[in-house]
Design a protein around this motif. Structure first.
Motif, PDB file in Angstrom:
ATOM      1  N   GLN A 135      -4.128   0.980  -9.602  1.00 13.78           N
ATOM      2  CA  GLN A 135      -2.758   1.224  -9.155  1.00 13.78           C
ATOM      3  C   GLN A 135      -2.688   2.455  -8.248  1.00 13.78           C
ATOM      4  N   LEU A 144      -5.202   3.808  -6.438  1.00 15.87           N
ATOM      5  CA  LEU A 144      -6.029   3.698  -5.243  1.00 15.87           C
ATOM      6  C   LEU A 144      -5.740   2.428  -4.458  1.00 15.87           C
ATOM      7  N   ARG A 145      -4.487   2.118  -4.296  1.00 16.96           N
ATOM      8  CA  ARG A 145      -4.128   0.939  -3.516  1.00 16.96           C
ATOM      9  C   ARG A 145      -4.502   1.121  -2.057  1.00 16.96           C
ATOM     10  N   LEU A 146      -4.744   0.034  -1.393  1.00 15.41           N
ATOM     11  CA  LEU A 146      -5.063   0.061   0.024  1.00 15.41           C
ATOM     12  C   LEU A 146      -3.831   0.521   0.791  1.00 15.41           C
ATOM     13  N   GLN A 147      -4.020   1.494   1.671  1.00 14.92           N
ATOM     14  CA  GLN A 147      -2.911   2.021   2.459  1.00 14.92           C
ATOM     15  C   GLN A 147      -2.484   0.990   3.502  1.00 14.92           C
ATOM     16  N   LYS A 148      -1.190   0.870   3.684  1.00 16.87           N
ATOM     17  CA  LYS A 148      -0.685  -0.039   4.701  1.00 16.87           C
ATOM     18  C   LYS A 148      -1.016   0.522   6.071  1.00 16.87           C
ATOM     19  N   LYS A 149      -1.272  -0.353   6.995  1.00 12.48           N
ATOM     20  CA  LYS A 149      -1.561   0.082   8.356  1.00 12.48           C
ATOM     21  C   LYS A 149      -0.262   0.568   8.983  1.00 12.48           C
ATOM     22  N   GLN A 150      -0.328   1.760   9.577  1.00 11.60           N
ATOM     23  CA  GLN A 150       0.857   2.368  10.168  1.00 11.60           C
ATOM     24  C   GLN A 150       1.153   1.732  11.523  1.00 11.60           C
ATOM     25  N   TYR A 208       2.898  10.824  14.833  1.00 17.55           N
ATOM     26  CA  TYR A 208       2.330  11.609  13.739  1.00 17.55           C
ATOM     27  C   TYR A 208       0.993  12.264  14.082  1.00 17.55           C
ATOM     28  N   GLU A 250      -0.345  16.011  13.080  1.00 17.98           N
ATOM     29  CA  GLU A 250      -1.464  16.144  12.141  1.00 17.98           C
ATOM     30  C   GLU A 250      -2.582  17.002  12.742  1.00 17.98           C
TER      31      GLU A 250
END
Length: 109
Positions: free
Chosen positions: A5, A7-13, A21, A25
C-alpha cells in the motif's frame, strides 16, 4: 501487505506539471547543495565561526555608542510611585493584612 500500500506505483505526471515543477525542483536541489556545502565548511572551521561571531558582537557594541537617545522615553520619577489600593471590608479577611501591605510598600519606596 501494508508495504504494498505504501509503495504504490507513482502516477505519471502530466507534461504541464513536469514543465512547471522541474525548474522549481532543480532550484530547490541547488539550494540544498549550496546550504550543505556552507554547513560542512562551518562545521570544519569552528574557530573561524566563533571568532567571526565575537567580532560582530564587538562591532555592534562599537556601533551602539553612536545611537542617540532622542528616541528613548524620558524617565518619569512619579510614574511608578503612585499606587491606588482599595480594600473590601469583609469578615473573611484577616485584620492587619492591609496594614502589613502598606508597611511593605512604604519600605520598598
Amino acid at each position: 501487505m501494508m508495504c504494498a500500500q505504501m509503495l504504490r506505483l507513482q502516477k505519471k505526471q502530466s507534461k504541464c506539471f513536469v514543465t512547471f515543477y522541474k525548474p522549481i525542483e532543480r532550484a530547490l536541489d541547488g539550494l540544498d547543495n549550496w546550504y550543505q556545502k556552507r554547513l560542512n565548511w562551518a562545521v570544519r572551521h569552528r574557530r573561524t565561526i566563533i571568532a567571526g561571531c565575537f567580532g560582530f558582537f564587538l562591532l555592534s557594541l562599537i556601533c551602539a555608542k553612536g545611537i542617540g537617545t532622542e528616541f528613548f522615553r524620558h524617565r518619569q520619577q512619579s510614574y511608578f510611585c503612585s499606587i491606588t489600593m482599595a480594600y473590601r471590608s469583609s469578615r473573611r479577611t484577616c485584620p492587619g493584612i492591609g496594614s502589613g501591605i502598606d508597611r511593605k510598600v512604604a519600605e520598598e519606596i
